[in-house]
Design an enzyme around this catalytic site. Sequence first.
Site, PDB file in Angstrom:
ATOM      1  N   SER A 100       0.836  -1.200   0.000  1.00 36.23           N
ATOM      2  CA  SER A 100       0.000   0.000   0.000  1.00 36.23           C
ATOM      3  C   SER A 100       0.876   1.258   0.000  1.00 36.23           C
ATOM      4  O   SER A 100       1.682   1.435  -0.897  1.00 36.23           O
ATOM      5  CB  SER A 100      -0.956  -0.029   1.187  1.00 36.23           C
ATOM      6  OG  SER A 100      -1.891   1.023   1.129  1.00 36.23           O
ATOM      7  N   HIS A 101       0.750   2.106   1.021  1.00 35.32           N
ATOM      8  CA  HIS A 101       1.454   3.388   1.031  1.00 35.32           C
ATOM      9  C   HIS A 101       2.764   3.335   1.807  1.00 35.32           C
ATOM     10  O   HIS A 101       3.380   4.373   2.035  1.00 35.32           O
ATOM     11  CB  HIS A 101       0.558   4.472   1.633  1.00 35.32           C
ATOM     12  CG  HIS A 101       0.118   4.163   3.028  1.00 35.32           C
ATOM     13  ND1 HIS A 101      -1.017   3.437   3.308  1.00 35.32           N
ATOM     14  CD2 HIS A 101       0.675   4.465   4.222  1.00 35.32           C
ATOM     15  CE1 HIS A 101      -1.143   3.315   4.615  1.00 35.32           C
ATOM     16  NE2 HIS A 101      -0.134   3.936   5.200  1.00 35.32           N
TER      17      HIS A 101
END
Length: 449
Positions: A100-101
């Site tokens: 993800s981030h």
Amino acid sequence: MAVPSDLIVSVSGIRGIVGAGLTAEVTARFAAAFGSTVAGQRVVVSRDGRPSGEMLRHAVLAGLLGAGCIVEDIGIAPTPTCGFAVRQMNAAGAIQITASHNPAPWNGLKMFGADGAVLPANTGAVIRGLYEAGAFARSAWDAIGSVSVPPDVAADHGRAVLDTISVATVAGQQFRVFLDANAGAGGPLGTQLLADLGCDTIQYACDPTGLFAHEPEPIPAHLGDVAPWVKQHECAVGFVLDPDSDRLALIDETGTCVSEEVTLALAVKYRLRQQPGAVVINMSTSRMSEDLAAAAGCPCFRSAVGEANVVGLMRATQAVIGGEGNGGVIDPRIGWVRDPFVGMAFILSLMAEDRKPLSQLVAELPQYAMLKTKFTVSRERLPEAMAALVARWPDARINRDDGLRLDGGDWWLHVRGSNTEPVVRVIAEAPTAERAEELCRQAGTVVTG
């Protein structure tokens, strides 16, 4: 086998630094554990653009093939496309290889069920138990699974998004749009979607190489160098995606970064214009969406934090839209995953229908200030600290579904204990930044006292 101490295990999968907590061996074991719950059935596999994803892909395939699974490898694809593919192919589940981030050294596995949603906590716990016990389904030599590459499911995903809006209305405005995919998985689909909407797109890092052009989490603090380009290129809006493309950040036509909370609020405003119905957000999401639902005469429900929790409550309430304040929009017509492409289509539609610039649409939303803080508090003291908070604000409405949430007349506090460290996270929202700061300070004094 115990889970490595530097491997993060959540309700939907695992995450860690590649070569440290997250290795090929750990990855293969988790994939085998997942495969054991869907042995012999069809499973979708995809990944974001991180270079480490290719190594982990082989480990995932090994684990799934050993369980006799029929793997549909859709390659580099956004997380919402992975969830969409599960339903499109009638698969038993999916594994998306992504962190993800998180920064570049990280990667992980995100797991989906047959409904195309991230796994709920109870199913995730079963898979973790199988991993720790090494209790895997093991196929004989003549029952090993197979791998194939299906037709381009991303194109089907894009068409499904376009079907939810009036393409002609958006295309008629001939918007110029800045798209920053940050070398993540969403660049190709985002570019194609905007082209289909008649937009002139200024592309930035739209090839999914995984070599990030800036910090991967799409928050205003990380977009200082990118934001001015929106105004310089005379764009009507800037869209920013995170590496696996399940979050959408906005930059307005003046080059101003907009709070990530605004993405969902604007999407809610547009969706309720299309069809009134229930809205679901989590405990830490801005009251903007709640106010917009009330203005439309629609109920708004709050779930515990986490995509799986939002989805569960959306199903229970038959919500027409839901999501989280991190830029995540969920439209059940498309899938049960946060989908930035839906957000892009809705926001462009709102701009086109209202003939207003993004900055004006944002200014017309209910105005609140949010502050996120944390304080050191031992786990043993948590019950006492929560009771003290209730006593401090005795007139507030109480919700204990996820830590403690206190709602006042025009403010709220959400206080949650961390599962991994001796801290409590305190989020406050109020009409002014000063009031939000005061609430956090007062809450901090109470919980540490």
